[in-house]
Design a protein around this motif. Structure first.
Motif, PDB file in Angstrom:
ATOM      1  N   PHE A  94       0.818  -1.213   0.000  1.00  0.00           N
ATOM      2  CA  PHE A  94       0.000   0.000   0.000  1.00  0.00           C
ATOM      3  C   PHE A  94       0.852   1.264   0.000  1.00  0.00           C
ATOM      4  O   PHE A  94       0.478   2.271  -0.594  1.00  0.00           O
ATOM      5  CB  PHE A  94      -0.990   0.001   1.157  1.00  0.00           C
ATOM      6  CG  PHE A  94      -2.037  -1.069   1.041  1.00  0.00           C
ATOM      7  CD1 PHE A  94      -2.743  -1.244  -0.139  1.00  0.00           C
ATOM      8  CD2 PHE A  94      -2.299  -1.923   2.084  1.00  0.00           C
ATOM      9  CE1 PHE A  94      -3.701  -2.234  -0.265  1.00  0.00           C
ATOM     10  CE2 PHE A  94      -3.250  -2.919   1.974  1.00  0.00           C
ATOM     11  CZ  PHE A  94      -3.955  -3.078   0.789  1.00  0.00           C
ATOM     12  N   ILE A  95       1.998   1.228   0.659  1.00  0.00           N
ATOM     13  CA  ILE A  95       2.896   2.385   0.627  1.00  0.00           C
ATOM     14  C   ILE A  95       3.467   2.567  -0.772  1.00  0.00           C
ATOM     15  O   ILE A  95       3.485   3.674  -1.309  1.00  0.00           O
ATOM     16  CB  ILE A  95       4.011   2.231   1.677  1.00  0.00           C
ATOM     17  CG1 ILE A  95       3.432   2.385   3.084  1.00  0.00           C
ATOM     18  CG2 ILE A  95       5.124   3.249   1.444  1.00  0.00           C
ATOM     19  CD1 ILE A  95       4.383   2.003   4.193  1.00  0.00           C
ATOM     20  N   LEU A  96       3.917   1.474  -1.374  1.00  0.00           N
ATOM     21  CA  LEU A  96       4.469   1.566  -2.730  1.00  0.00           C
ATOM     22  C   LEU A  96       3.410   1.939  -3.767  1.00  0.00           C
ATOM     23  O   LEU A  96       3.725   2.611  -4.751  1.00  0.00           O
ATOM     24  CB  LEU A  96       5.140   0.243  -3.118  1.00  0.00           C
ATOM     25  CG  LEU A  96       6.423  -0.103  -2.370  1.00  0.00           C
ATOM     26  CD1 LEU A  96       6.924  -1.478  -2.782  1.00  0.00           C
ATOM     27  CD2 LEU A  96       7.485   0.958  -2.613  1.00  0.00           C
ATOM     28  N   SER A  97       2.173   1.533  -3.549  1.00  0.00           N
ATOM     29  CA  SER A  97       1.119   1.851  -4.515  1.00  0.00           C
ATOM     30  C   SER A  97       0.844   3.352  -4.603  1.00  0.00           C
ATOM     31  O   SER A  97       0.350   3.833  -5.618  1.00  0.00           O
ATOM     32  CB  SER A  97      -0.159   1.083  -4.202  1.00  0.00           C
ATOM     33  OG  SER A  97      -0.684   1.483  -2.962  1.00  0.00           O
ATOM     34  N   MET A  98       1.186   4.095  -3.548  1.00  0.00           N
ATOM     35  CA  MET A  98       1.007   5.549  -3.613  1.00  0.00           C
ATOM     36  C   MET A  98       1.897   6.170  -4.681  1.00  0.00           C
ATOM     37  O   MET A  98       1.565   7.207  -5.247  1.00  0.00           O
ATOM     38  CB  MET A  98       1.285   6.189  -2.255  1.00  0.00           C
ATOM     39  CG  MET A  98       0.186   5.962  -1.263  1.00  0.00           C
ATOM     40  SD  MET A  98       0.400   6.898   0.255  1.00  0.00           S
ATOM     41  CE  MET A  98       1.555   5.869   1.121  1.00  0.00           C
ATOM     42  N   LEU A  99       3.014   5.532  -4.974  1.00  0.00           N
ATOM     43  CA  LEU A  99       3.911   6.056  -6.004  1.00  0.00           C
ATOM     44  C   LEU A  99       3.232   6.101  -7.370  1.00  0.00           C
ATOM     45  O   LEU A  99       3.588   6.916  -8.217  1.00  0.00           O
ATOM     46  CB  LEU A  99       5.186   5.216  -6.079  1.00  0.00           C
ATOM     47  CG  LEU A  99       6.081   5.262  -4.844  1.00  0.00           C
ATOM     48  CD1 LEU A  99       7.215   4.264  -4.978  1.00  0.00           C
ATOM     49  CD2 LEU A  99       6.612   6.657  -4.619  1.00  0.00           C
ATOM     50  N   THR A 110      -6.408  12.477  -7.389  1.00  0.00           N
ATOM     51  CA  THR A 110      -5.155  12.033  -6.759  1.00  0.00           C
ATOM     52  C   THR A 110      -5.286  11.894  -5.254  1.00  0.00           C
ATOM     53  O   THR A 110      -4.894  10.878  -4.682  1.00  0.00           O
ATOM     54  CB  THR A 110      -4.015  13.009  -7.097  1.00  0.00           C
ATOM     55  OG1 THR A 110      -3.833  13.035  -8.497  1.00  0.00           O
ATOM     56  CG2 THR A 110      -2.733  12.608  -6.414  1.00  0.00           C
ATOM     57  N   ILE A 111      -5.835  12.889  -4.603  1.00  0.00           N
ATOM     58  CA  ILE A 111      -5.902  12.839  -3.139  1.00  0.00           C
ATOM     59  C   ILE A 111      -6.818  11.714  -2.669  1.00  0.00           C
ATOM     60  O   ILE A 111      -6.582  11.109  -1.636  1.00  0.00           O
ATOM     61  CB  ILE A 111      -6.318  14.204  -2.544  1.00  0.00           C
ATOM     62  CG1 ILE A 111      -5.972  14.240  -1.056  1.00  0.00           C
ATOM     63  CG2 ILE A 111      -7.770  14.507  -2.792  1.00  0.00           C
ATOM     64  CD1 ILE A 111      -5.875  15.614  -0.474  1.00  0.00           C
ATOM     65  N   TRP A 112      -7.836  11.382  -3.446  1.00  0.00           N
ATOM     66  CA  TRP A 112      -8.737  10.292  -3.071  1.00  0.00           C
ATOM     67  C   TRP A 112      -8.066   8.941  -3.276  1.00  0.00           C
ATOM     68  O   TRP A 112      -8.266   8.019  -2.491  1.00  0.00           O
ATOM     69  CB  TRP A 112     -10.046  10.391  -3.846  1.00  0.00           C
ATOM     70  CG  TRP A 112     -10.761  11.660  -3.507  1.00  0.00           C
ATOM     71  CD1 TRP A 112     -10.836  12.792  -4.269  1.00  0.00           C
ATOM     72  CD2 TRP A 112     -11.452  11.956  -2.288  1.00  0.00           C
ATOM     73  NE1 TRP A 112     -11.530  13.760  -3.596  1.00  0.00           N
ATOM     74  CE2 TRP A 112     -11.928  13.281  -2.384  1.00  0.00           C
ATOM     75  CE3 TRP A 112     -11.716  11.235  -1.130  1.00  0.00           C
ATOM     76  CZ2 TRP A 112     -12.660  13.888  -1.372  1.00  0.00           C
ATOM     77  CZ3 TRP A 112     -12.447  11.842  -0.124  1.00  0.00           C
ATOM     78  CH2 TRP A 112     -12.909  13.156  -0.245  1.00  0.00           C
ATOM     79  N   LEU A 113      -7.259   8.827  -4.319  1.00  0.00           N
ATOM     80  CA  LEU A 113      -6.507   7.584  -4.540  1.00  0.00           C
ATOM     81  C   LEU A 113      -5.445   7.389  -3.457  1.00  0.00           C
ATOM     82  O   LEU A 113      -5.231   6.275  -2.974  1.00  0.00           O
ATOM     83  CB  LEU A 113      -5.865   7.596  -5.929  1.00  0.00           C
ATOM     84  CG  LEU A 113      -6.855   7.591  -7.096  1.00  0.00           C
ATOM     85  CD1 LEU A 113      -6.126   7.842  -8.402  1.00  0.00           C
ATOM     86  CD2 LEU A 113      -7.629   6.292  -7.131  1.00  0.00           C
ATOM     87  N   ILE A 114      -4.802   8.490  -3.077  1.00  0.00           N
ATOM     88  CA  ILE A 114      -3.828   8.424  -1.975  1.00  0.00           C
ATOM     89  C   ILE A 114      -4.551   8.035  -0.681  1.00  0.00           C
ATOM     90  O   ILE A 114      -4.038   7.246   0.111  1.00  0.00           O
ATOM     91  CB  ILE A 114      -3.093   9.774  -1.808  1.00  0.00           C
ATOM     92  CG1 ILE A 114      -2.237  10.079  -3.031  1.00  0.00           C
ATOM     93  CG2 ILE A 114      -2.272   9.804  -0.530  1.00  0.00           C
ATOM     94  CD1 ILE A 114      -1.038   9.197  -3.208  1.00  0.00           C
ATOM     95  N   LEU A 115      -5.752   8.576  -0.463  1.00  0.00           N
ATOM     96  CA  LEU A 115      -6.523   8.221   0.727  1.00  0.00           C
ATOM     97  C   LEU A 115      -6.803   6.725   0.763  1.00  0.00           C
ATOM     98  O   LEU A 115      -6.687   6.106   1.819  1.00  0.00           O
ATOM     99  CB  LEU A 115      -7.843   8.996   0.779  1.00  0.00           C
ATOM    100  CG  LEU A 115      -8.838   8.512   1.850  1.00  0.00           C
ATOM    101  CD1 LEU A 115      -8.278   8.736   3.243  1.00  0.00           C
ATOM    102  CD2 LEU A 115     -10.173   9.177   1.677  1.00  0.00           C
ATOM    103  N   VAL A 116      -7.156   6.132  -0.360  1.00  0.00           N
ATOM    104  CA  VAL A 116      -7.428   4.693  -0.396  1.00  0.00           C
ATOM    105  C   VAL A 116      -6.183   3.918   0.033  1.00  0.00           C
ATOM    106  O   VAL A 116      -6.267   2.998   0.853  1.00  0.00           O
ATOM    107  CB  VAL A 116      -7.906   4.261  -1.804  1.00  0.00           C
ATOM    108  CG1 VAL A 116      -7.944   2.748  -1.934  1.00  0.00           C
ATOM    109  CG2 VAL A 116      -9.268   4.853  -2.106  1.00  0.00           C
TER     110      VAL A 116
END
Length: 167
Positions: free
Chosen positions: A55-60, A71-77
């Motif tokens: 999940f940390i790597l998926s933020m990249l 973007t901010i909603w995808l980062i929130l997920v």
């Protein structure tokens, strides 16, 4: 950061994001005892740590396009699932440490609680010593008090990055 400096959402959306993100730990702490009972502490610890990394790597994947309103909603997920997996540690870590201590007493007849305290104290001293290196690293990379004053007093930077973004 995305709200304060990136202008990725307005204050109302940020309030909802904070509410949702803050509730992730609840569900992990509710699910943890059931998962531990079904699969065991070791398996749950390994799996949750693995998913934390994922999940940390998926933020990249999402930070390349910071201009997108999604973007901010995808980062929130990603952050929500990361917090969900991380909340298992609140139950797992003390339980695993207790098992280690009990097993040691079972094998030797002696308690090692005092040793855990000594090792923790040594670790704290080492953390303090190594954290004193950070200011040198920051300064070498240009993160100084003078640069902070320069950036925070530049109206072009502040008007571009801070505050609610109205479109």
């Amino acid at each position: 950061w995305l709200y304060n400096y990136g202008g990725a959402c307005d204050g109302d959306a940020y309030g909802i994001i904070t509410l949702l993100y803050g509730n992730a730990s609840l569900w992990g702490m509710i699910a943890a005892p059931f998962c531990i009972r079904k699969w065991g502490k070791k398996a749950v610890l390994i799996i949750t740590n693995f998913f934390n990394i994922i999940f940390i790597l998926s933020m990249l994947l999402f930070i390349k396009d910071l201009d997108s309103s999604a973007t901010i909603w995808l980062i929130l997920v990603c952050l929500w699932f990361n917090a969900l997996m991380g909340s298992f540690a609140h139950i797992l870590n003390p339980a695993i440490q207790a098992d280690i201590r009990d097993y040691q007493q079972y094998q030797t007849g002696e308690r090692i609680d005092g040793m855990f305290s000594a090792v923790n104290t040594i670790g704290t001293v080492l953390a303090l010593a190594t954290s004193s290196v950070l200011p040198f690293i920051y300064e070498k990379n240009g993160i100084t008090e003078e640069m902070a004053k320069k950036v925070t007093s530049d109206p072009n930077v502040l008007s571009r990055l801070l505050g609610d973004k109205k479109t």
